[in-house]
Design an enzyme around this catalytic site. Structure first.
Site, PDB file in Angstrom:
ATOM      1  N   HIS A   1       0.818  -1.215   0.000  1.00 24.69           N
ATOM      2  CA  HIS A   1       0.000   0.000   0.000  1.00 24.69           C
ATOM      3  C   HIS A   1       0.855   1.271   0.000  1.00 24.69           C
ATOM      4  O   HIS A   1       0.348   2.343  -0.320  1.00 24.69           O
ATOM      5  CB  HIS A   1      -1.064  -0.027   1.111  1.00 24.69           C
ATOM      6  CG  HIS A   1      -0.604   0.252   2.510  1.00 24.69           C
ATOM      7  ND1 HIS A   1      -0.374  -0.744   3.435  1.00 24.69           N
ATOM      8  CD2 HIS A   1      -0.359   1.409   3.144  1.00 24.69           C
ATOM      9  CE1 HIS A   1      -0.020  -0.197   4.580  1.00 24.69           C
ATOM     10  NE2 HIS A   1       0.002   1.104   4.437  1.00 24.69           N
TER      11      HIS A   1
ATOM     12  N   ASP B   1       0.220  -7.545   1.373  1.00 24.66           N
ATOM     13  CA  ASP B   1       0.634  -6.153   1.583  1.00 24.66           C
ATOM     14  C   ASP B   1       2.154  -6.000   1.657  1.00 24.66           C
ATOM     15  O   ASP B   1       2.666  -5.302   2.533  1.00 24.66           O
ATOM     16  CB  ASP B   1      -0.029  -5.567   2.843  1.00 24.66           C
ATOM     17  CG  ASP B   1       0.002  -4.033   2.842  1.00 24.66           C
ATOM     18  OD1 ASP B   1       0.288  -3.455   1.778  1.00 24.66           O
ATOM     19  OD2 ASP B   1      -0.230  -3.438   3.901  1.00 24.66           O
TER      20      ASP B   1
ATOM     21  N   SER C   1       4.339   2.584   7.910  1.00 30.21           N
ATOM     22  CA  SER C   1       4.013   1.509   6.980  1.00 30.21           C
ATOM     23  C   SER C   1       5.213   1.089   6.149  1.00 30.21           C
ATOM     24  O   SER C   1       5.848   1.927   5.521  1.00 30.21           O
ATOM     25  CB  SER C   1       2.925   1.970   6.018  1.00 30.21           C
ATOM     26  OG  SER C   1       1.684   1.794   6.605  1.00 30.21           O
TER      27      SER C   1
END
Lengths: 365, 615
Positions: free
Chosen positions: B73, B105, B190
Site C-alpha cells: 500500500h 501487503d 508503513s
C-alpha cells in the site's frame, strides 16, 4: 577484622557481584506470559450492534471455573460463552454482580459439565499485597479487539503505573459506576474487549482488573485504568447504614454473595420521549409505536401510532430492547434524530428529550 | 491527528532535561548496560531503514545490492513503478518496483547505487517463528514524515502476540500469521522494519487496530512476519505480481462443549484437493505439517504460502463400514485473487484503516518520471516488473546450461528405455520396453514435429503442434497424463531454451518439490521436500512447470523434474528425473519416474539417448 572492615568487604563483594552478573540486554516477558495466559479466559456474550462489542476478558479465580470480570452489557445473555487458553470452550453463567465495584463473578459449566484443576489467580493472596507505587512497571493481558479466539493467547502490553487515584470517568454520557481508587497506566490498555483482563506486575502477580473504555470527566481524554484487586469501598445501604464491599468478598462468598445496593445497570439519568411502544412479548419485537402521550416530545415531533423506529441518530434499532439500550445513553434536553418508517417510506424527525416524569410512562419498564 | 509542532517539541525537552541530567550519575549499572546495548543495536540497524518518499512510507534494505522491503500500500500510493527513497546517510536514491504481494501487503523495491558497484547497508533476516509474546522489539521508520534528513524514528515495545490473524478489511488485503506489537506504529511507519533485540529483521510494520482513536497508535499494531515474506521473496525477486493461496474448500468448526475444534470441509469446488479425494464432511486434520486446532490457525497457515505451491494435507473420514480412514496427500494450492477481482462497473474496494498514506485519487498511474530507474522497468501482464523476471531467467538458464548445451541437436531425438509399467497392470507392475522418438519434421506437413512411442508393444504417435489431434491422443499413452507431449516439451527446453516456448516463458520463483522416495508406503513429505527454482512455460497449448536444483553445489541448475498440464483443470503428467550421466554435449537423466494423479505410470531406466543435429 572489625565490624567496619567486614561490612566494607561485604559491600565490596556485593558490588563485584553486581558488576559480574551477566546483564541480559533485554529481558523478555515470554515466560511471564506463558505463566499468566492460562489463567485468563475470553468471554463472548451479548452485543455486536454498533458501538457495543460482544466480547470481553475474564480471569480465573478458582480451580473449578469461577471467573472474575468487569460488569458489562456482554453479560446480559443466556448464551454466555468462555474460551479457555487450551482452546476448549464452555457455557458460563453469572453468579453475582457487585454494582458498586462494577465487577461480576461467573461460573463455567452447568450441572452436567464440570471443570477442575484449572490454573487460577489466588485473589486472597493478591488482595493482601499493598498497592504498588506509581512508577512500577506492569504488564496488561486482555483480549482487546477480539484479536484472539480459542487457544490463541491474550494480547500483552507493557506500561508503568502512572497514578493510584480516584476514578472520575464517564462512558459516552454516563458517569462511570465505580468511583474508588484505580491504577492509571501509561499504556493504551483499555481498548474494546479489554475490560476484565489482568493488570500484573512484570513477574505476573495480579494487581487489578482492566477497566472499561472511559473518558476523563474533566479533559475528555481516554483513561487507561484498572480496578485494584484489593479494592474496597464504603457504600450507604437502603437503610442508611454504611458498609464495605470488596472484590475479595464476592470471590469468597460466590453464590452466597448479595450486593448491598441495587444494580445500577450503568444507566444514564434517563430521558422521557412520550413514545409508547407495542408490547414486547417475543425476544426481538421491532419498535413499533403503539401510542404517543399528548403534549410529549413525541407528540411535538408529530410521531404517530404504527410508525416504526428504524434508526436513532444513525444507530440501527432492530428491536425494543435495543431501542431502550440506545436511548438510555442520552441526557434530557439533548435532541435526537429518529428515522422512522411510515407508509413504507423512511422519514426523519427530530425530538427534544425531556426529564423522566416522576411516574414512568407505560412503555418504560 | 494532532500536529506535533516544533513548539510542542521544545516543551518536551524542557520537561525531559532534568530527568536526563539526573540519569547520568546514580543509575543502576545494569540498567545503563541494557540501555547501551539497546543503543548499540539501534545504531547497527539504523542505516538500513528506508524512507519511501514517493508514497510516504518506510522500508528496509535486505541486500547489499539495494533490494528493500516495504508495504504494497506504500508503493501503490507512489502511483508508478519509479520512486525516490531517502536513507539515513542523508541522500536521496532512485528506486524501482520489483515485485508485489498485494494480498499480503508486501512489495520489493530496488534502490539504485550512486555509482555502479556501491553497496548498501542492509538488515539481516531473523526467524520470526522464534518470537514470543512478551519479547521486546524495535520499530523503525518515518511516522508522520518527521525526519527531514531521513534519520528514522525508533519506538520500543513488546510483542503482544504472535501468529495473529487479521481479517481482510473490505479488500483482499489480509494479514495472516502476523506479529502484534504494542510498539508504537503510526501513519508513515508503513513498510518499515520491526527488529528483535538482536537487530534481526522479524517483520514489516503495516497495520493497526485504530477504530475510535483516530488514525494513530492505540497500543495495537501489526507486522507481517518475515518468515511469511521469505516464502514469497524469490517470486518478488522475479518481478512477479504474486498471489496467495486457497485450497478450494470452506472449513467449518465442529465441536462439543469442553472439546477441541474439528475442522470439517463444507463446500468444495473443482480443485486439486477435490481430485486428491477430499470431500464434503471430511475432517481436515493437518496442513503443511501442522495439526489444525482452529479456523484462524488454518487461515494463518494458508496465508504463509504462495499460490501454486504443493503441500501435504491429512484428512480423515468415517467410511460406510464406520471405520475411520486417514489419508495423507500433496495438494496444489490455488490462488485467491482471480475469482475476486472487482466486477466491471463496480468501484474498486476502498483501503482499510492502516497507518499509511491517506486516501488518494485512484486515477491511473502517473507518467514515468525521468529517472535512471526507468531502464529497470518493463511492464507485462501478471508481472510487477518483467525486467527482473528476465534477469532471473537468464541467471537460471545460465546455471542450467552448465549441465549441457544441446542447442545444436535440432534434429531427431531417440530415447530407449526398459522399466516397470504400472498403468493398467496392477500395483506390482510389469517389465516393459519403452522407446520414444521425437522427429523434428516428422509431421504430415513435413514442417512440424512428430512424437512416437512404443510402450509394451503398443504404438502411439502425436503431432504436438497440430490442431487436429484428438484430446485423447494428446494424453497418450493412456494413464500417463500425456507423456508424449511431456517428452516433446522436454526436448524444446533442452534444444531451444526460452525460444522453445512460443506463448510464454517466465521465472516462477522457488517452490517445494518432492522427488520420489524409495519406500512408496511412507510418503514422509517433509523429509522428501527440496526447494527448487521454477520456470513456467506455455507452448503447443499446454502449460509446463520445470523444477531446478537450487542446491549450493555442483547440481545447482540441474533439472529435477517437470509437470505438463494438458488442461489447467486436470492433473499434469509429472516426470521426475534422476541418475544424470554424461552423454555427448552434456549430462542427461537415466532414470525417469512418470506419475499421473495419485499413481505412478511407469519407472523407466534409460538405455540410450540419441540426438541428431539437423540434416
Amino acid at each position: 577484622m572489625n565490624t567496619r572492615q567486614s561490612l566494607a568487604l561485604a559491600a565490596l563483594c556485593l558490588l563485584t557481584a553486581v558488576a559480574l552478573t551477566p546483564t541480559k540486554a533485554e529481558e523478555s516477558f515470554a515466560h511471564t506470559c506463558d505463566h499468566v495466559n492460562p489463567k485468563l479466559v475470553k468471554l463472548f456474550g451479548a452485543g455486536g450492534f454498533r458501538g457495543l462489542q460482544s466480547y470481553g476478558t475474564g480471569i480465573l479465580v478458582s480451580p473449578d471455573g469461577y471467573i472474575l470480570t468487569v460488569n458489562s452489557h456482554i453479560l446480559n445473555t443466556q448464551d454466555l460463552r468462555v474460551h479457555m487458553a487450551d482452546g476448549t470452550h464452555y457455557p458460563a453463567k453469572v453468579v453475582a454482580i457487585e454494582p458498586e465495584l462494577d465487577v461480576a463473578l461467573l461460573k463455567i459449566g452447568d450441572n452436567k459439565l464440570k471443570v477442575e484443576d484449572l490454573p487460577y489467580f489466588d485473589v486472597v493472596e493478591a488482595a493482601k499485597r499493598p498497592p504498588v507505587e506509581p512508577g512500577t512497571g506492569v504488564l496488561a493481558f486482555s483480549n482487546q479487539f477480539q484479536i484472539a479466539t480459542r487457544d490463541e493467547p491474550m494480547s500483552v502490553q507493557h506500561g508503568v503505573i502512572a497514578a493510584y487515584s480516584k476514578l472520575y470517568g464517564r462512558i459516552g454520557i454516563f458517569e462511570a459506576t465505580y468511583k474508588g481508587d484505580v491504577y492509571v497506566v501509561d499504556a493504551i490498555t483499555n481498548n474494546p474487549g479489554a475490560a476484565g483482563g489482568a493488570l500484573t506486575t512484570r513477574k505476573g502477580e495480579l494487581l487489578g482488573l482492566i477497566g472499561k473504555e472511559l473518558r476523563n470527566e474533566l479533559t475528555n481524554t481516554w483513561i487507561n485504568y484498572a480496578i485494584p484487586i484489593n479494592a474496597r469501598i464504603t457504600v450507604t445501604q437502603a437503610d442508611g447504614k454504611e458498609a464495605t464491599v470488596s472484590i475479595l468478598d464476592i470471590v469468597e462468598k460466590k453464590e452466597q454473595y448479595k450486593p448491598l445496593t441495587p444494580n445500577k445497570k450503568n444507566e444514564g439519568p434517563g430521558v422521557y420521549t412520550g413514545i409508547i411502544l407495542v408490547a414486547d412479548p417475543v425476544e426481538r419485537t421491532p419498535p413499533y409505536i403503539e401510542d404517543v402521550v399528548p403534549g410529549s416530545p413525541a407528540d411535538k415531533a408529530k410521531l404517530r401510532p404504527d410508525d416504526l423506529i428504524v434508526y436513532i441518530d444513525g444507530v440501527l434499532v432492530g428491536d425494543i430492547h435495543t431501542f431502550h439500550e440506545v436511548l438510555s445513553r442520552y441526557h434530557p434536553n439533548q435532541t435526537v434524530k429518529l428515522e422512522i418508517q411510515r407508509d413504507r417510506k423512511l422519514q426523519t424527525v427530530t425530538l427534544t428529550l425531556e426529564k423522566p416524569k416522576p411516574k414512568k410512562p407505560a412503555a418504560k419498564k | 491527528m494532532i500536529p506535533l509542532s516544533p513548539k510542542h517539541l521544545c516543551w518536551l525537552f524542557v520537561v525531559l532535561l532534568p530527568v536526563l541530567s539526573a540519569h547520568g550519575e546514580d543509575l543502576d549499572p545494569r540498567i545503563r548496560k541494557m540501555e547501551e546495548e539497546r543503543i548499540r543495536v539501534i545504531q547497527a540497524v539504523q542505516p538500513s531503514v528506508v524512507a519511501v518518499l514517493t508514497g510516504g512510507g518506510s522500508g528496509v534494505l535486505i541486500s547489499e545490492d539495494g533490494y528493500a522491503l516495504t508495504n504494497f500500500h506504500v508503493t501503490e500510493a507512489a502511483r508508478g513503478p519509479v520512486m525516490k527513497c531517502g536513507l539515513p546517510d542523508g541522500n536521496v536514491y532512485d528506486a524501482v518496483l520489483v515485485g508485489l504481494d498485494k494480498v499480503g501487503d508486501v512489495a520489493l523495491i530496488k534502490l539504485l547505487p550512486k555509482k555502479p558497484g556501491d553497496t548498501f547497508p542492509f538488515a539481516k533476516l531473523g526467524d520470526s517463528d522464534k518470537l514470543q509474546a512478551g519479547d521486546w522489539s524495535l520499530a523503525m521508520g518515518n511516522p508522520f514524515l518527521l525526519a527531514n534528513d531521513f534519520t528514522p524514528t525508533v519506538t520500543y515495545g513488546l510483542v503482544s502476540g504472535v501468529h495473529r490473524y487479521q481479517y481482510p478489511e473490505g479488500t483482499l488485503l489480509e494479514y495472516t500469521d502476523c506479529i502484534q506489537i504494542d510498539t508504537s506504529i503510526n501513519p508513515g511507519n508503513s513498510g518499515g522494519p520491526l527488529f528483535n533485540m538482536q537487530g534481526e529483521l522479524i517483520g514489516i510494520n503495516g497495520r493497526g487496530s485504530f477504530e475510535k482513536r483516530g488514525r494513530v497508535n492505540s497500543g495495537v499494531g501489526y507486522a507481517i512476519s518475515i518468515n511469511q515474506i521469505k516464502n514469497f521473496l524469490p517470486q518478488l525477486k522475479a518481478g512477479l505480481d504474486t498471489d496467495h493461496a486457497s485450497l478450494g474448500f470452506r472449513l467449518e468448526t465442529d465441536d462439543e462443549e469442553g472439546g477441541l475444534a474439528k475442522l470439517i470441509v463444507k463446500q468444495i469446488i473443482s480443485s486439486d484437493a477435490m481430485r486428491r479425494g477430499v470431500d464434503v464432511d471430511d475432517q481436515l486434520v493437518s496442513f503443511a505439517g501442522h495439526r489444525l486446532r482452529s479456523v484462524n490457525q488454518f487461515k494463518n497457515l494458508l496465508g504463509l504460502y504462495p499460490k501454486g505451491w504443493r503441500l501435504p494435507i491429512v484428512y480423515r473420514r468415517v467410511n460406510d463400514k464406520k471405520q475411520i480412514e486417514t489419508h495423507e496427500t500433496l495438494v496444489r494450492l490455488m490462488g485467491v485473487q482471480r475469482q475476486e477481482l472487482p466486477q466491471p462497473g463496480q468501484p474498486p474496494p476502498g483501503p482499510g484503516p492502516r497507518p499509511g498514506p491517506g486516501p488518494r485519487p485512484r486515477s491511473g498511474e502517473a507518467p514515468l518520471p525521468d529517472s535512471p530507474a526507468r531502464k529497470l522497468y518493463k511492464p507485462k501482464d501478471g508481472f510487477a516488473n518483467y525486467y527482473f523476471n528476465e534477469l532471473e531467467q537468464e541467471r537460471l538458464l545460465k546455471a542450467f546450461h552448465k549441465h549441457g548445451d544441446f542447442g545444436k541437436a535440432t534434429g531427431d531425438w531417440i530415447l530407449r528405455t526398459t522399466g516397470t509399467l504400472y498403468a493398467g497392470v496392477g500395483s506390482r507392475g510389469k517389465r516393459v520396453v519403452a522407446d520414444f522418438t521425437i522427429r523434428s519434421k516428422g509431421a504430415r506437413d513435413r514442417q512440424n514435429p512428430l512424437v512416437q512411442g512404443i510402450v509394451d508393444g503398443l504404438d502411439y504417435s502425436l503431432e504436438p503442434l497440430s490442431d487436429e489431434e484428438k484430446p485423447a491422443t494428446r494424453r497418450d499413452p493412456p494413464d500417463s497424463g500425456g507423456l508424449l507431449m511431456a517428452l516433446y516439451q522436454y526436448r524444446q527446453l533442452l534444444v531451444y531454451g526460452a525460444k522453445g516456448f512460443v506463448t510464454s516463458f517466465s521465472h516462477g520463483g522457488v517452490e517445494p518439490f518432492y522427488p520420489p522416495s524409495e519406500d512408496q508406503t511412507k510418503p514422509d513429505y517433509a523429509k522428501r521436500r527440496v526447494d527448487a527454482e521454477v520456470l513456467r512455460t506455455r507452448h503447443a497449448g499446454v502449460d509446463g512447470k520445470w523444477y531446478f536444483s537450487k542446491n549450493n553445489d555442483e547440481t545447482a541448475g540441474q533439472l529435477l523434474g517437470f509437470e505438463i498440464w494438458l488442461d489447467p483443470d486436470e492433473d499434469p503428467c509429472e516426470v521426475y528425473l534422476a541418475d544424470y550421466k554424461d552423454v555427448g554435449g552434456g549430462r542427461l537423466p537415466h532414470r525417469l519416474e512418470i506419475r499421473f494423479g495419485d499413481k505412478v505410470y511407469a519407472n523407466l531406466v534409460v538405455n540410450a539417448w540419441k540426438k541428431e543435429e539437423s540434416k
